[in-house]
Structures are given as C-alpha cells and as structure tokens.
Design a protein around this motif. Structure first.
Motif, PDB file in Angstrom:
ATOM      1  N   UNK A  40      -0.114   5.312   4.693  1.00 15.28           N
ATOM      2  CA  UNK A  40      -0.380   3.877   4.874  1.00 15.28           C
ATOM      3  C   UNK A  40       0.571   3.327   5.925  1.00 15.28           C
ATOM      4  N   UNK A  41       0.078   2.365   6.698  1.00 15.68           N
ATOM      5  CA  UNK A  41       1.059   1.843   7.659  1.00 15.68           C
ATOM      6  C   UNK A  41       1.552   0.445   7.298  1.00 15.68           C
TER       7      UNK A  41
ATOM      8  N   UNK B 213       0.521  18.412   1.882  1.00  8.84           N
ATOM      9  CA  UNK B 213       1.668  18.853   1.090  1.00  8.84           C
ATOM     10  C   UNK B 213       1.573  20.355   0.868  1.00  8.84           C
TER      11      UNK B 213
ATOM     12  N   UNK C 241      11.225  15.891   4.590  1.00 10.74           N
ATOM     13  CA  UNK C 241      11.995  14.829   3.955  1.00 10.74           C
ATOM     14  C   UNK C 241      12.140  15.117   2.458  1.00 10.74           C
TER      15      UNK C 241
ATOM     16  N   UNK D  95       0.842  -1.215   0.000  1.00  5.32           N
ATOM     17  CA  UNK D  95       0.000   0.000   0.000  1.00  5.32           C
ATOM     18  C   UNK D  95       0.868   1.254   0.000  1.00  5.32           C
ATOM     19  N   UNK D  96       0.506   2.185  -0.854  1.00  4.59           N
ATOM     20  CA  UNK D  96       1.224   3.456  -0.887  1.00  4.59           C
ATOM     21  C   UNK D  96       0.379   4.528  -0.203  1.00  4.59           C
ATOM     22  N   UNK D  97       1.028   5.655   0.095  1.00  8.45           N
ATOM     23  CA  UNK D  97       0.252   6.803   0.573  1.00  8.45           C
ATOM     24  C   UNK D  97      -0.700   7.203  -0.552  1.00  8.45           C
ATOM     25  N   UNK D  98      -1.974   7.444  -0.214  1.00 10.14           N
ATOM     26  CA  UNK D  98      -2.939   7.761  -1.270  1.00 10.14           C
ATOM     27  C   UNK D  98      -3.522   9.165  -1.078  1.00 10.14           C
ATOM     28  N   UNK D  99      -3.675   9.888  -2.186  1.00  4.72           N
ATOM     29  CA  UNK D  99      -4.307  11.208  -2.070  1.00  4.72           C
ATOM     30  C   UNK D  99      -5.768  11.059  -1.618  1.00  4.72           C
TER      31      UNK D  99
ATOM     32  N   UNK E 148      -2.786  13.590   1.821  1.00  2.37           N
ATOM     33  CA  UNK E 148      -2.400  12.208   1.558  1.00  2.37           C
ATOM     34  C   UNK E 148      -2.659  11.368   2.807  1.00  2.37           C
TER      35      UNK E 148
ATOM     36  N   UNK F 237      -1.169  13.628   5.697  1.00  2.10           N
ATOM     37  CA  UNK F 237      -0.128  14.626   5.453  1.00  2.10           C
ATOM     38  C   UNK F 237      -0.662  15.681   4.500  1.00  2.10           C
TER      39      UNK F 237
ATOM     40  N   UNK G 189       5.897  19.116   4.278  1.00  2.00           N
ATOM     41  CA  UNK G 189       4.566  18.564   4.540  1.00  2.00           C
ATOM     42  C   UNK G 189       4.241  18.781   6.017  1.00  2.00           C
TER      43      UNK G 189
END
Lengths: 420, 85
Positions: B84-85, B74, B48, B1-5, B81, B72, B53
């Motif tokens: 995801x953990x 931006x 980062x 899973x990626x960070x999702x908007x 965003x 988060x 952010x």
C-alpha cells in the motif's frame, strides 16, 4: 599488533524489530520508534513488565523492567505492543549473519548483542571507525534497525563504548581514552548490579574512575573475588577472548510465573511436572544428564526460596526429575500462595555415560527412557502439542511451562499480514 | 491501509527467477478482477527484520489506464502481498 574488538548492540532491540516489522512487512505508517511505545507482557497473566521501550518513551522516564501499570502512570499515552519472539529470532539471526560477513570470529553475546574480533581487518575495511560505520549502516540499510558499535582492544571496553550514547552511533574507548568511562556513575559498569552499587556507594565510590583508583585490598575485603573482577573492569582490563562457540550449558532450568496464585500442592506439582518436561526435553536434545535438581518458589509476597538435592545417578528422564522436584517441593513449601515456580538442574554430564542402575528400580529406567525418546520424536515431527500427558488436558496449565510460551512467539494482529 | 495478501499467478524459470504474470485484486464493488501484469519495471530482494522478500514494481492495465503497483513475494511463507502506498 593490538587486538581490535567491536561490540555491536541493537538499539531497543525488541521494540526496533517490531517497528521494522510493522513498517516494512505489515505496511503500517507510524514508526513505533518515533512515538512513546513499549513492548510489554500480558498484565492479565501477570507477565506485566516493560521489555523494551522507544527513545520518546524513555524521555517520560519509562525504564525496561518497570511494571506496565507504573509505565502507564509515567506516560498515559504509551503505545503497548505484545512480544513477538519468532520475529526476534529471525532478526537476531539476520543480524549475526551480517556480522559474520565482516569477521569470521563473532560471539553472539545475547539475542541482540555480539562481540566481533576485527583484529587485522584494517587492510579490508580501513580504520576501525570506518569499518564500524560501514557495518552499522549496512545493518540499517539491509535490515532496517539501528545499532551502536563500541570499538576497543578488549571486550569490556568495547562493551562500555557501545553503551556511551545511543542510538545509531559508533564510539571508541581505547585504553588511552579510559577517562571517558571513568566519568560515568559506577552503576553503569558491566557486572555492577544494584546490590554492588549500593555497597560501593556506602564505601564512597560513586564513579567508575573512583572504583579504578581504589585500593584492591579494600575491594577484596568487601566483595571477595567479585571485587577483583570489577576492579579490573574499571581499569579496562579484560583478558577474555571473542569465542565463536558458546560454552556448553552448565545447567538447564526453567521457571514460570503462574497466572493465578497456587495454594494447593497438587496444582503446584502439575506446574513442576510441566517444567520438568521442558527441562528434560532440553537436556535430552543436548544429550546431557543432570546430577543435581533444584526447585525454587516465589510466593505472592515475592519471597524467594530454593532447595536442591543430588540424584542417585545422573538423569534426563522426565519422571525421575519430576519425582525429585516433588520431593524437594514437599520439603520446601511452607503453604503460602505461590506465584512462581522453577526447576533447575546442574552438574551436567554429557555424552554416553554409563548409567548406574538401581536394583529397586524394577527396570523402569529403560522403559521410561524409551518413552521419552518416543515422545521427543513425535513432538519434533508434529509439534510440541501433538502429545501431552492426560493430566494437562483442559487444565489451566500448559503442558510444557517455562521458556517462551507459544502465544508470545506470534503476534496477534487484527488484519493484514501477521505471521512471518 | 496495510499491505494486503493477494492472489498471483507467477512463473518460475529454470534459473529460479520469479515472474508474476497475473494478479487478482478487488475492485470498488468488492468483485475480484484479474489483471495481467504488463511489465516488470524492477525487482529487488529485501531482508527487513530478517524476513526475505522479493519486491516487484510492475504495471497493470486497469480501466484503460496503466497503473504502477508494487507487490512483494514472501520467500518463507510463499505469500504475495500488495504494497500500500
């Protein structure tokens, strides 16, 4: 009081930056720095070299500058990622910003390294090693990537110190510790490239220490002025100071590797026009004019050739530079298929210098310069692609070649957050 | 899973402080559901890779259950965003 100079160098910069971006911004779980990975160009466009690689990839013998094919032979499971120049700019800026918190005198030496004059900061941060460790950790905690810091009393020794052992370390290389550097192979010395290294090997000089103890006259007779430079560097002597402001450009040039072999003059001239467009836009942005124009050609057999001429009067007009470049090209080209073309200008004149008007010019100069100003203004406001010459419409050549092309600025991800 | 908007409704006060109020997430049946952000546990600024952010750790009520999520903001692109953990 002795000077105190830091050299700060980002460990495998392009790769670390991409790794941090993927971990923290995109939310990926694997850290590129922990697996054999590399940033590489596009093989199809013949930009196929490794730009940066991770420490695990280094263990396979993958080196920066290797072709992607060679790298994959050495390490078949190498993870390749596309370049992402917008990200590099953002990382570099944030990196320099942190350095400026430590010292008012920071010299950005390249996108991923800088010199920092820390003379007289003992009262602020304590001893040099403490300050450097603090700096290194602050960069890691805030920006997420590791750096090496080299500490010494001048720039050359600081630079050599940051190169000693990587990653994420602080090294000192004060003049009384110069033996640390003398043990290294001579090719590791700053300003000793492969050609100089070969010549030095032929003279029986293999380590930096041997170079430092060679008679200067011998070096002078073999390397001329460059011999004095490397001799003083090997002895840790460098009188240059940390300069906050970059010296003005001595020349402006761009070159491009064309995705296909060019064997007809008209296509080559289109490439030259697009390069001239880029170079002249840069000249005009800096209010500079060039007197000398040079064209360089690399053919498919990797043979280099170049040719230059002096203009009648300094210029930054695209059409004028292009005309000169075309003439040079016609004189230079032997008809062999071309891989890479470059347009370079030098003998730069800055500010409002009066222009010598050519009587046979038929007032074209004024019209052309007004046209260039108009085009620059439109591009600045609406983007580089908002206006282009009709000859580039639907053609295979981008209308402003050279430098970082737009597709290398942004990375392409299939899903998730992609742009900054 | 990626960070999702994700879609977020937030308030910006006169001091420039940002407070997310509602968040819209997709449920198991791919239907968009709006959740009220009950409580912001903490927030922190991150930079980062040089990208500014603001991270918010907050709790939402989902199916009668309090759930902690991280989002988060931006600063440059004004996107929200879901982490995801």
């Amino acid at each position: 009081m002795d000077n105190l100079i830091f050299h700060i160098d980002v460990n495998s910069a392009f790769l670390s930056w991409e790794a941090v971006y993927r971990l923290h911004i995109r939310g990926e779980k694997t850290d590129l720095r922990d697996i054999p990975s590399a940033v590489g160009g596009d093989i199809k466009k013949r930009h196929g070299i490794i730009l940066a690689r991770s420490t695990p990839a280094k263990k396979y013998g993958v080196r920066t500058g290797d072709t992607i094919n060679d790298a994959l032979k050495l390490c078949p499971n190498l993870v390749l990622v596309d370049p992402h120049y917008d990200l590099y700019e953002s990382c570099s800026e944030a990196f320099m910003e942190i350095l400026r918190e430590f010292s008012p005198c920071v010299e950005p030496y390249s996108v991923d390294e800088a010199f920092c004059d820390m003379t007289g900061t003992v009262g602020l941060y304590g001893s040099a090693v403490v300050a450097a460790t603090f700096m290194k950790d602050k960069i890691y905690n805030e920006l997420g990537f590791t750096v090496n810091v080299g500490i010494s009393t001048n720039k050359i020794l600081a630079k050599m110190a940051s190169d000693l052992k990587k990653p994420n370390l602080v090294h000192t290389l004060f003049p009384d510790e110069i033996e640390k550097m003398w043990r290294l192979p001579v090719g590791d010395l700053f300003f000793v490239g492969p050609a100089t290294r070969r010549k030095l090997h032929a003279l029986g000089i293999h380590t930096i220490g041997e170079l430092a103890n060679t008679d200067l006259d011998i070096l002078r007779s073999h390397f001329k002025k460059h011999g004095e430079v490397i001799y003083s560097f090997a002895n840790g002597i460098d009188v240059s100071v940390v300069e906050e402001e970059a010296p003005p450009n001595k020349g402006y040039g761009n070159s491009t590797t064309i995705p296909f072999d060019v064997d007809d003059g008209s296509t080559a001239k289109m490439v030259l026009l697009s390069l001239a467009e880029k170079v002249c836009t840069r000249l005009r942005t800096d209010a500079a004019m060039a007197t000398v124009v040079a064209v360089s050609i690399v053919d498919t057999y990797f043979r280099h050739a170049s040719h230059q001429m002096q203009l009648f009067s300094p210029s930054n007009i695209t059409n004028e530079i292009y005309r000169a470049a075309s003439r040079l090209f016609d004189e230079l080209w032997d008809g062999s298929p071309i891989r890479q073309l470059g347009v370079h200008t030098s003998k730069i004149i800055r500010g409002d210098s009066s222009k010598q008007i050519n009587i046979f010019d038929m007032n074209r100069y004024e019209k052309l310069s007004k046209l260039d100003v108009a085009v620059d203004t439109i591009r600045e406001r609406y983007g580089e692609d908002s206006v282009k010459r009709a000859i580039f419409l639907d053609g295979p050549i981008y209308h402003m070649s050279g430098g970082i092309s737009p597709e290398k600025r942004k990375a392409k991800y299939r899903e998730g957050i992609g742009n900054l | 899973m990626l960070h999702m908007p994700v879609d977020v409704i937030a308030t910006f006060n006169v001091q420039g402080k940002i407070k997310p109020n509602f968040i819209r997430l997709e449920d198991e049946y791919h239907v968009l559901q709006t959740y009220k952000i009950e409580n912001i546990i903490f927030s922190r600024e991150e930079k980062y890779a040089g990208i500014p952010v603001i991270l918010f750790c907050c709790s939402i009520m989902r199916d009668g259950c309090m759930q902690v999520i991280q989002i988060k903001y931006h600063v440059r692109t004004h996107q929200w965003v879901l982490v995801s953990d």
